[in-house]
Scaffold this motif. Structure first.
Motif: not given
Ligand code: FE
Length: 280
Positions: A140-145
């Motif tokens: 949940n700390e990854l950048g997500v587009h």
């Protein structure tokens, strides 16, 4: 703008490592030995526990960074700095071994599906002497587009407003995990200084403007230099896009050690044998 085209398609080779974990290796092979700064890319995993249960018992590393991205399953990690942790689906561990580390990576599951990737990034001579450093990145700390056409998970680099947790890195890495719907396009800008590749997990895609042969799962697609990547999904497609600025130094490989010269490899082996390896 110069479009990025395919340089070469390299099928991954089935092999095993650690105590007998089955994997598919694509970088670090005769056809793609060193894609500066990337030294190795392994896809590990299976539906069959016998293919992974033996894990990777304690072993040393020096002079490299290992980036592990778990997509399915759980692994437990322990190392000579005293760090210990469980990686589960979607988590990333970015380990900068520097001068040296001894670690183990063992499955924390007794059956079920395992799928993950390990990428080795070379370190320049000036950083190979550093103390080991870690970045643990929870899923949940990854950048997500996310939009109607695609999902882009960002481990390193920036896509639209999504930024990866690994920042201020000497090779200015880009590491995206992309899921692209059928007939949709993914485009992004890439520095022309960077070497880059796509690793196809699932589906079928077209890259750039030139015709090219069909890509299949577990293909490594090495790319030409350029500054605009255009990928079109012929059907729903999942892939990794990875890029980095070359280091441009000579390399000497010695299994888990990667240094600049053969003498430094011998020194690493000696340090390991006489117990001074992971002392900081
Ligand atoms: Fe390792």
């Amino acid at each position: 703008m110069k479009n990025i085209e395919i340089k070469k398609i390299v099928p991954a080779i089935e092999t095993s490592d650690g105590a007998g974990v089955k994997l598919k290796r694509s970088i670090g092979t005769p056809e793609a030995d060193y894609i500066d700064p990337f030294l190795m890319l392994d896809e590990f995993g299976s539906d069959n526990k016998d293919d992974y249960i033996a894990g990777f018992p304690p072993h040393p590393h020096r002079g490299i960074e290992t980036v592990t991205y778990m997509l399915k399953g759980e692994f437990e990690h322990q190392d000579s700095t005293g760090a210990k942790g469980i990686m589960s689906s979607g988590d990333v561990q970015w380990m900068k071994t520097g001068r040296g580390i001894i670690h183990s990576e063992m499955p924390a599951m007794s059956d079920g599906k395992l799928l993950g990737f390990q990428l080795w990034v070379n370190m320049p001579a000036k950083l190979k002497k550093n103390k080991p450093e870690y970045l643990y990145i929870k899923s949940n700390e990854l950048g997500v587009h996310k939009d109607n056409e695609k999902t882009v998970k960002v481990i390193a680099g920036k896509y639209e407003k999504a930024e990866g947790p690994e920042k201020n890195h000497n090779v200015e890495p880009i590491y995206f995990h992309i899921i692209l719907n059928e007939e949709k396009k993914f485009t992004c800008e890439v520095p022309e200084s960077h070497n880059s590749f796509i690793y196809l997990l699932k589906g079928e895609l077209e890259i750039g403007n030139k015709d090219h042969s069909k890509t299949v799962n577990s293909n490594l697609i090495l790319l030409e230099r350029g500054n605009k990547l255009i990928v079109k999904a012929k059907k729903k497609t999942e892939f990794l896009f990875i890029a980095g600025k070359p280091i441009g130094e000579p390399i000497a490989r010695g299994g888990p050690f990667v240094m600049n010269t053969k003498a430094e490899i011998l020194e690493a082996i000696q340090d390991y044998n006489n117990g001074t390896f992971a002392k900081y």
